[in-house]
Design an enzyme around this catalytic site. Sequence first.
Site, PDB file in Angstrom:
ATOM      1  N   SER A  57       0.830  -1.137   0.024  1.00  0.00           N
ATOM      2  CA  SER A  57      -0.040  -0.183   0.022  1.00  0.00           C
ATOM      3  C   SER A  57       0.900   1.397  -0.068  1.00  0.00           C
ATOM      4  O   SER A  57       1.783   1.485  -0.929  1.00  0.00           O
ATOM      5  CB  SER A  57      -1.096  -0.075   1.284  1.00  0.00           C
ATOM      6  OG  SER A  57      -1.922   0.781   1.028  1.00  0.00           O
ATOM      7  N   ASP A 201      -5.614  -3.347  -2.713  1.00  0.00           N
ATOM      8  CA  ASP A 201      -4.865  -2.970  -1.547  1.00  0.00           C
ATOM      9  C   ASP A 201      -4.168  -4.225  -0.990  1.00  0.00           C
ATOM     10  O   ASP A 201      -4.818  -5.222  -0.571  1.00  0.00           O
ATOM     11  CB  ASP A 201      -5.288  -2.170  -0.768  1.00  0.00           C
ATOM     12  CG  ASP A 201      -4.333  -1.354   0.321  1.00  0.00           C
ATOM     13  OD1 ASP A 201      -3.394  -2.282   0.851  1.00  0.00           O
ATOM     14  OD2 ASP A 201      -4.402  -0.459   0.766  1.00  0.00           O
TER      15      ASP A 201
END
Length: 729
Positions: A57, A201
């Site tokens: 991320s 993510d």
Amino acid sequence: MNLCLVPTTLFAQDSIPKQPKIGLVLSGGGAKGLAHIGVLKVIEKAGVKIDYIGGTSMGAIIGGLYASGYTATQLDSIFSNTDYDAVIQDFIPRSSKNFYEKANDERYAFSLPFDKFKLGIPTALSKGLYNYNMVTRLTHNVRHERDFTKLPIPFLCIATDIETGEEVLLDKGFLAQSIMASGAFPSLYSPVIIDGKYLIDGGVINNYPIEEVRNMGADIIIGVDVQDDLKDRESLREATRILVQISNLQMIKKMNRKKRMTDIYIRPDVSEYSVISFDKGAKIISNGEEAGMAVLSELEKLSSSYTKKALLKPKTENDSLTISTISHTQLENYTRSYIVGKLRFKPGTRISYADLKQGIENLNATQNFGSINYSIEKDPVGERINLNLTENPTRTFLKFGLHYDGLFKSGILVNFTQKKMLFKNDILSADLVLGDNFRYYFDYYVDNGFYWSFGIKSRFTGFNRNVTTDFSQGVLFTSEDINSINVDFSDFTNQIYMQTVFIQKFMVAGGLEYKHLKLKSETLNTGSPIIENSDYISAFGYLKYDSFDNKYFPKKGWFFNGDVQAFLFSSNYTNTFNNFTILKADAGIAQKLFNRTTLLIQTDGGLTIGEQTVPFFNFVFGGYGFYPINNFKPFYGYDFLSFAGNSYVKALFQLDYEIFRKNHVNFYANFANAGDKIFESDEWLTKPSYTGYGFGYGLETIFGPIEIKHSWSPETKDHHTWFSVGFWF
């Protein structure tokens, strides 16, 4: 335009036998991940050489840029100058929209997807294109490297396959694409498609990829953890915090084991921030630096045996691209010419990253694609742009707006929009205005990009109002000894047209028009209340350019409209028709003078060519806040439709001050000469016959501008105050 890059590593070092390999693990955490930059500053200060980086991320974004050659100081500068409003949601500059898209965005207050009588909800708030374009530009120096182990610092990141729930390790491919897939936070950003997989993510499944960095060959792990602990109900009052909590449920259970595997564990104090606290970026970076300083002695031990040389000077590399080929995924509803036309650059051209960013924003402005990403491949003669496009499955929309002004009065706008109605690239839009005056507007348009596009339009406009002009230079007023009349006005117009883009910026168009114009007044005692009731056929053409950043409150840009219309036929209700032509042009420029203050200068003029013209097509002036039709022109200082002429010249000066965000006060002055063929003498150069001054307040809202303006004229001594609410239509 140049892009500054740094050497592949911060310190050049001698080869030391049995030197331990040091891996860096950076966790995800949204805006809290900016703390990684502060930690990297301390790592550099300690002289630690990083051999491998793994991130998830935000950790992937910071880690990927560091691995590609940036220093922590440069990353601090980059992220300190980032527009975080654009990071969180797709901001589409007005300059990215064509004239059709501008008109749509400046007419409707909101839009709802509508499919099979069901309202739709978008998959995410943003496609993340601002981030994608930014990271692509920043990784320019490694854009051709497809093996991340060959980056200046070997790198990997983690994403999640949303369809299978499986972890996806990304250590090959297009770096920017992989980074953005790792950071595609659910509901905030759309999934990124890589090799047919829908990736989101990586923090959902592995927010701290320590095992993967160990497997790269790292002997010692430095880990930076900005994940949240589990929050209580009092802290879970934001949607993003709840989503993070869901994402962290499994990861927090795994972190105790992962902490024990970390040789130097760094946990910045970012508990008071959320994943979208980008506006607190400077403080978050500072907190990361403080956390790094707390373990400075441990970091210095790692580098104690290093023999360091002087820092290398940064390299510079031109950021331009020579485009050899443009390819895209197979599309069902849009042609290649449409895609290339939106990009506004063609194969065989040299572009900057700003041009590439603009092209991607143009595609996004169409709202025809649910996801957009791309990669840059090396070709023997330049660069290949590979566009990854997913068509928006929703092609039907309901749109709504509202407006009030002194001419058309109140109106509620309901729009039905259908894309791919009959052909590829087409769009049908139908407006219905309900209120004091019924109106409608219909437009069917086939957009062929750089090639000629075509369409048909139909419009009906009507209103009733007391006016001080009879469109006939006062002839009727003289015979009746009156100075105003109550007019019922109706205009029914239909067009067929063709248009294209000229020099990638100007729109040029031409076509044929049929118009039925009707005016009647019970005020005049002339036997019949009907003043005009004729059909007209004409040919028209126009050239347009518009780079204003905001239609109603521009801070920069300029525009130009040039228009010619030749009237060829009339049913001739008044028995006065002869062929004639109307020429008109309008130009303006907005320039920011200093903080919050903008100067707008506008000038326009028009004339008719022909022995005799139809007075009902004359230029008519007065009022403010209405959508202009035919040759009705706003003019401060005079009431709606107060004076007219078959030729005119006009100038407007406006000073706008934004007292605070979206709140404006403005001052203005306009001047005009108008009359019968004023350009055949020097009448148009004489002292203005009509002047007006005033001031106003404007507020930008989701429904459009809310404005109140007060004006007066030295000639009439009259004062007028106008209210206008909502986008003009």
